[in-house]
Enzyme design. Sequence first.
Site, mmCIF file in Angstrom:
data_model
loop_
_atom_site.group_PDB
_atom_site.id
_atom_site.type_symbol
_atom_site.label_atom_id
_atom_site.label_comp_id
_atom_site.label_asym_id
_atom_site.label_seq_id
_atom_site.Cartn_x
_atom_site.Cartn_y
_atom_site.Cartn_z
ATOM 1 C CG ASP A 8 -1.852 1.455 1.711
ATOM 2 O OD1 ASP A 8 -2.293 1.906 0.591
ATOM 3 O OD2 ASP A 8 -1.473 2.034 2.366
ATOM 4 C CG ASP A 10 -1.663 7.230 0.126
ATOM 5 O OD1 ASP A 10 -0.885 8.497 0.734
ATOM 6 O OD2 ASP A 10 -2.733 6.927 -1.073
HETATM 7 C C1 XBP Z 1 -5.616 5.742 0.810
HETATM 8 C C2 XBP Z 1 -6.810 6.494 0.381
HETATM 9 C C3 XBP Z 1 -6.543 7.679 -0.398
HETATM 10 C C4 XBP Z 1 -5.714 9.622 -0.123
HETATM 11 C C5 XBP Z 1 -5.848 10.258 -1.301
HETATM 12 O O1 XBP Z 1 -6.136 4.838 1.198
HETATM 13 O O2 XBP Z 1 -7.460 6.824 0.436
HETATM 14 O O3 XBP Z 1 -7.389 8.020 -1.225
HETATM 15 O O4 XBP Z 1 -6.209 9.194 0.994
HETATM 16 O O5 XBP Z 1 -6.110 9.882 -2.746
HETATM 17 P P1 XBP Z 1 -5.017 3.066 0.918
HETATM 18 P P2 XBP Z 1 -6.204 10.671 -4.020
HETATM 19 O O6 XBP Z 1 -4.196 3.788 1.735
HETATM 20 O O7 XBP Z 1 -6.062 2.055 1.514
HETATM 21 O O8 XBP Z 1 -4.980 2.754 -0.146
HETATM 22 O O9 XBP Z 1 -6.708 11.551 -4.158
HETATM 23 O O10 XBP Z 1 -5.482 9.912 -5.651
HETATM 24 O O11 XBP Z 1 -7.379 9.253 -4.102
HETATM 25 MG MG MG Z 2 -2.846 3.076 3.413
#
Ligand code: XBP
Ligand code: MG
Length: 258
Positions: A8, A10
């Site tokens: 992952d 983020d």
């Molecule tokens: C991460 C997210 C992303 C970021 C924003 O979830 O929810 O939406 O917050 O990115 P995970 P975008 O780590 O579970 O994949 O604005 O590009 O959507």
């Molecule tokens: Mg995440």
Amino acid sequence: MLKALIFDIDGTFADTERDGHRVAFNRAFADAGLDWNWDEARYGELLSVTGGRERILHFIESDASQIEPERRDALARDLHARKTEHYVRMVAHGAVRLRPGVARLLTEAHAVGLTLAIATTTSRANIDALLAHTLPPGALDWFASIGAAEDAPRKKPDPQVYRFVLDALGVDPRDCFAFEDSAAGLRSARALGIPTIVTLNDYTRDQDFNGALSVLSDLGEPLVPAKVIAGAPLQRGMIDVKQLRRWHAQYALNSTRP
Ligand code: XBP
Ligand code: MG
């Protein structure tokens, strides 16, 4: 045999949310002349909606219902595109750093020939910017598959992005490890039977990580060991390839193969 590591982005690669995505959303709102401001606590609540465009849409529906329903989709899309521009620029200026152990593990796994991949809800432009500004030149080529928002419109906890990556790699889920920071990400990976290691962060530490192989403070570094919150102990205070191979032999293989 252990074949692939799927990460992952983020919260797992880097603490992108509070000082990265959140700030970029607020800048996009300001650009559009909106007085919306997502403070740290409110953003923590909004993180239960995965995907930036979906998060904005949810906020409009709950907190800005004066926006006419027929305008909401387009507004969320425009704001999100603007937010992505801000985020990419912030990453290029060094606003986001990798979490402990991430560069070390990627470098080691790449060197020994393990397949690397990314499975994330975030937009592809954000991944490219992050890899370009936090890893050595050419590191984008380390990843055999990158599943991003554009590849999987159904966001985590839906398993669509992990399905996309597994299909691209052509590997058995039981020969992979997934690395996640959130309950939504864990559920997404576990839905396909991928053994999953969780590294907590401030926004996710109180979530339910039942089903994770291991829950850790971070991946650890040789001089700064990771804390084990739940699950199997670490041999050397950090996640390295030796540890992963050991776990694969002990747990992943035995517990999930028919
Ligand atoms: C991460 C997210 C992303 C970021 C924003 O979830 O929810 O939406 O917050 O990115 P995970 P975008 O780590 O579970 O994949 O604005 O590009 O959507
Ligand atoms: Mg995440």
